[in-house]
Structure formats: structure tokens, C-alpha cells
Design an enzyme around this catalytic site. Structure first.
Site, PDB file in Angstrom:
ATOM      1  N   HIS A 268       4.218  82.615  39.101  1.00 44.74           N
ATOM      2  CA  HIS A 268       4.919  81.684  39.956  1.00 44.74           C
ATOM      3  C   HIS A 268       6.404  81.823  39.786  1.00 44.74           C
ATOM      4  CE1 HIS A 268       5.236  77.467  41.970  1.00 44.74           C
ATOM      5  NE2 HIS A 268       6.413  77.511  41.180  1.00 44.74           N
ATOM      6  N   GLU A 269       6.905  81.789  38.633  1.00 39.80           N
ATOM      7  CA  GLU A 269       8.157  81.816  38.430  1.00 39.80           C
ATOM      8  C   GLU A 269       8.785  83.192  39.027  1.00 39.80           C
ATOM      9  OE1 GLU A 269       9.876  79.262  38.177  1.00 39.80           O
ATOM     10  OE2 GLU A 269       8.416  77.953  37.622  1.00 39.80           O
ATOM     11  N   HIS A 272       9.450  82.954  42.721  1.00 37.06           N
ATOM     12  CA  HIS A 272      10.724  82.642  42.930  1.00 37.06           C
ATOM     13  C   HIS A 272      11.754  83.684  42.585  1.00 37.06           C
ATOM     14  CE1 HIS A 272       9.756  78.379  43.598  1.00 37.06           C
ATOM     15  NE2 HIS A 272       9.090  78.021  42.503  1.00 37.06           N
TER      16      HIS A 272
END
Ligand code: ZN
Length: 505
Positions: A268-269, A272
Site C-alpha cells: 500500500h505505502e 503511494h
């Protein structure tokens, strides 16, 4: 553009200076969450607040206002040219910043710090009454802030939503969410009744932290996060902070008896982070080198976490390695059992632990309550009851305590009201982008099964990252996908994936 060149260059120099100052604060904030000893808290608060004050001063200076005013009256070329976008977005930020009285900015930042502290203690003690006066004060301040920023005769909530998702209105979100909810509630019920359920306990076996760290870092690098221009560390609440070109920081956290937390948290990160790393360096510090909105940012993280990382084809490629890394826990588990376990669907109390299907319902509940708070229809003391009632309606269960009910998230205490919708918007955008990528790149599952993630990453670089703030979110969706913003793609994806996983007809 020639006669405007000098003032335009002046503007760019000034915007880059402001952004550079902001990136100094980001380094300090990252350090606070990762390595700073607790004794450093007071000094760090002073350092960050000094920078925030300076930044606000620079960002609202009359000289900057004059420069923007003059430039916006001259011919800057097409609406989506680099110059026009930079002036348009810089003007938008300037106008927002100058609409807020200094007193309110300071009061919000002071109350937010104290209120977060009170929230954290009240949550631990499961004592809503200790948090209630702070929440009451925060809601009042956010109403005041919204009134200052309000530009239309729509609901006040529009102004708060606009801080995180520029251009999106409450009405748009409302209609999209209600369309989504109509489909999700029966899907969740069908899954709950399904006779053939995966064994979730597989992902709750023993997963040594060192192996988790190595495996998740390796997969983040494989999907395309560049560790020469970034790194990953541990923090209590995972986040991504792009300081600027060449330096993007990710954090994650580990649980040695829960595989999903660190692994999918890292993907997820990294999603980003790949957005931050995909912005064009020559536009750094200006709107053309900045992400569109929180929702579009979240579309990138959720795409890599869920649409890619929780797909069967991803694990066709990665599972052999996972078994080698975790031989005791996964050695005798077939791929499909593991795939079922990482995609287990279950109504649960906690948003951050929710699966892909129920996650959006957690957001809708918050969106519904937030609108009422800002409209003055829901007082702080009524929130626990309203929370539990709505929760029962959506999930069929009621939280056992306020700590795992209305106090579970930090957002309201920090003043992030209007922020939650961007998480579900991210899921919606992600499905629309993914569908368009499939159409243009061919069968992505075949690529993932071979461990080939580069084509999708480059497609995102070109279609989304490199455009900076050229288009607001909804327009970007149209430009990239040819369709208007809609939950259809997400609904179709969820029904197909979970219909097959749970053998629904
Ligand atoms: Zn995120």
C-alpha cells in the site's frame, strides 16, 4: 508567454521556496514517527510549528498574491498547459490560505495537538466522555473553518471535502456512495451465508518479523518502488512521505502472527511512494509536480495493495518465494487456500483491518455522520449512539465499546473531517484506472503471473503521475479512462472476484 516570462519565473522560484520549507517539516515529522526519542517531543513541536508559521506567512504574502493576480489576467496558453496549471493551482491554494484568519489557523493547530492527546488516552481507557469536550470543540472549529472557505451555496461540508479532494462535491460523493452501498450490503450478506469459506487462520500462523521484512521489501521493489530513491522503516501508524525527487520514505509495522498487516501495508505505502517517485523532477515544488488529491493518491496505493497484491495472478508469481520464506506456516498450504485466506471477507469493527468488500461501508458510515456533525444535526455527545445504530444497519453487528466504535480512528481528533471519503474514492478511482489499463495493456493477470509489473507501473507513470495537477480528479478519470467518475467498475470487480472466491451464483 514571453512578456509574462519574468513574473512567471518569479512565481516558480517562490513556489519552490515554499515547497522546500514544507519538505523540511516533512523530514522532521518522519523522524518524529520513526526514530526520535520520546524526550524530543517538545523541541520537535517547536521546530515544526516554527516552520508551519513561516510557511503560512510565505504562502499568504501580499507579493505572492499580486504576482498571481497579474499572471492570471494574462494569456498563459491552453488551460492544461504547464504555465496555466501552475498559476491556476497556486492561485487556488493562495485564496484558500488567505481566507483563513491567522487566529483560526493557530487555534486549530493548538486544539488538534491537545485533542489528539486526549483522544489517545480516552481511547485507551474506553472513556468517550473524556474525549467528548475536545470533539465538541473540534467540530465547532471545523464548522468555522468551513464557513470561511465556503464558496457555493451547497452544504458546509463541501468546503471541507474540497480541502482533500478539490472539485468533488458532497452531492457527487453521496450519489456514488449510495449506488455502491446498494450493491455492497447484499453482497456482504451473501458472502456471510456462503457455505464454502476460506480458512482465515492460515495468515494468523507464525511469520517471523525478519522474514516478513525481507519478503515485503523484495516485493515492493519488484512492483517498482525504487529503494535507491526511498527507504522503509517502522512506525506505529504506517505512512508515506515524499520529501521530493530522490527521497521518498515509507513506514510499516509488523505482527509476527498476522501476515497481512506488514505485507499489504508495505505494498500500500509503496503504491503511494511510486506516485511520489513518478512525479516529474523538473516540476518539483510546483503544482505540475504534485499529486492531484488524496483520493487519487489513495487510488495508487489501493491498486498495488488490492487489485494487484491481492490478486491470484500476483501470488502465482510470488507464492513459491513466500513458501520458502515461511516454510513452517505456508509449506503445506496450497496456493488457493492462501489466496482465500488473504481475501477473507467478514464484517468487523475496525476499518483499517477490513477486507476489500466491507471496507467501503466503514467509510460511508463516517461520511454520513460527518455531514450531520458539520450541518449541526449531530452533537458530540450523540455520536456514540449514532455510530452504533448506523453500524448495526450496515454490518448487522454493534461494537462492544466506543474504543472499537466511534473512537477507533485518530482523524476527528486531529480535525481531519472530510478526509474519510477519499479512502473510498481511492478504491473507486483505482478500479476505473485498472479497467482502462487492462483495455490498453491486455491481460494484466498474465503479466503478473510472470512477475511482470513494469508495464502497469509505466502506464501509471505516463497517465497519472507525470500529469501532476494538470486535471482535477474527476476530469483526470475522464481523460485517462474515457468514462466519467462512477462506482460501476468497482462493483463489477468486487462481484466478479468475490463471487468466484465464495462460489456465489
Ligand atoms: Zn493510503
Amino acid at each position: 508567454m514571453s512578456s509574462n516570462q519574468q513574473p512567471y519565473d518569479e512565481l516558480i522560484t517562490e513556489l519552490k521556496r515554499i515547497s522546500l520549507l514544507g519538505s523540511c517539516a516533512s523530514v522532521l515529522n518522519w523522524d518524529r514517527e520513526t526514530y526520535m526519542p520520546s524526550g524530543g517531543a517538545e523541541l520537535r513541536a517547536e521546530q515544526v510549528s516554527l516552520i508551519a508559521g513561516l510557511e503560512h506567512q510565505w504562502a499568504t504574502s501580499p507579493q505572492l498574491g499580486e504576482l498571481l493576480e497579474n499572471l492570471s489576467q494574462t494569456d498563459l496558453g491552453a488551460d492544461d498547459s504547464v504555465e496555466a496549471v501552475n498559476v491556476r493551482e497556486a492561485k487556488r491554494s493562495y485564496e484558500r490560505a488567505t481566507k483563513l484568519p491567522q487566529r483560526l489557523v493557530e487555534e486549530l493547530s493548538r486544539v488538534s495537538a491537545l485533542s489528539q492527546h486526549a483522544w489517545s488516552e480516552a481511547k485507551q481507557a474506553n472513556d468517550f466522555s473524556a474525549f467528548e469536550p475536545w470533539l465538541k470543540q473540534m467540530i465547532a472549529l471545523k464548522r468555522e473553518q468551513a464557513a470561511c472557505l465556503q464558496q457555493t451555496d451547497g452544504p458546509l461540508y463541501d468546503a471541507l471535502l474540497d480541502s482533500y479532494e478539490p472539485g468533488m462535491t458532497t452531492a457527487q460523493v453521496q450519489s456514488t456512495f449510495s449506488q455502491l452501498r446498494e450493491q455492497l450490503v447484499p453482497l456482504v450478506a451473501k458472502i456471510a451465508e456462503a457455505s464454502n469459506k476460506p480458512d482465515r487462520t492460515i495468515v494468523c500462523r507464525s511469520f517471523p518479523v525478519d522474514a516478513q521484512r525481507e519478503f515485503s521489501k523484495q516485493m515492493a521493489a519488484e512492483i517498482g518502488f525504487d529503494f535507491h530513491r526511498g527507504r522503509i522503516d517502522v512506525s506505529a501508524h504506517p505512512f508515506c512521505s515524499g520529501f521530493g525527487p530522490g527521497d521518498c520514505r515509507l513506514t510499516t509495522r509488523y505482527d509476527d502472527h498476522f501476515f497481512n498487516m506488514a505485507f499489504f501495508g508495505t505494498l500500500h505505502e509503496a503504491g503511494h511512494g511510486m506516485y511520489e517517485q513518478g512525479l516529474l523532477p523538473e516540476h518539483a515544488g510546483t503544482p505540475m509536480g504534485r499529486a492531484v488529491s488524496l483520493g487519487i493518491h489513495e487510488s495508487q496505493s489501493r491498486m498495488w495493495e488490492n487489485l494487484v497484491g491481492r490478486s491470484r495472478s500476483f501470488w502465482q508469481h510470488a507464492y513459491g518465494n513466500a513458501r520458502k520464506m515461511f516454510p513452517e506456516s505456508l509449506g503445506n498450504v496450497p496456493l488457493d487456500a492462501f489466496y482465500g485466506a488473504i481475501n477473507y471477507v467478514e464484517p468487523s469493527m475496525i476499518r483499517v483491518e477490513a477486507d476489500e468488500v466491507t471496507y467501503n461501508l466503514h467509510i460511508m458510515l463516517r461520511f454520513e455522520l460527518e455531514q450531520k456533525m458539520i450541518a449541526g444535526e449531530l452533537e458530540a455527545e450523540q455520536i456514540p449512539e449514532a455510530w452504533n445504530e448506523t453500524f448495526r444497519e450496515y454490518f448487522g453487528i454493534v461494537p462492544a465499546s466506543d474504543a472499537e466504535g466511534c473512537m477507533q480512528d485518530v482523524h476527528w481528533s486531529a480535525g481531519y473531517i472530510g478526509y474519510f471519503p477519499t479512502y473510498a474514492l481511492g478504491n473507486i478511482y483505482a478500479s476505473q484506472f485498472f479497467e482502462a489499463a487492462q483495455k490498453q495493456l491486455g491481460n494484466l493477470d498474465e503479466l503478473f503471473a510472470r512477475g511482470e509489473f513494469q508495464s502497469l507501473k509505466e502506464w501509471l507513470n505516463k497517465n497519472i503521475h507525470q500529469r501532476g495537477q494538470q486535471y482535477p480528479a474527476a476530469q483526470l478519470v475522464e481523460v485517462v479512462t474515457g468514462n466519467s467518475f462512477s462506482a460501476d467498475a468497482l462493483i463489477k470487480y468486487l462481484k466478479l472476484k468475490f463471487g468466484s472466491l465464495y462460489h456465489l451464483e
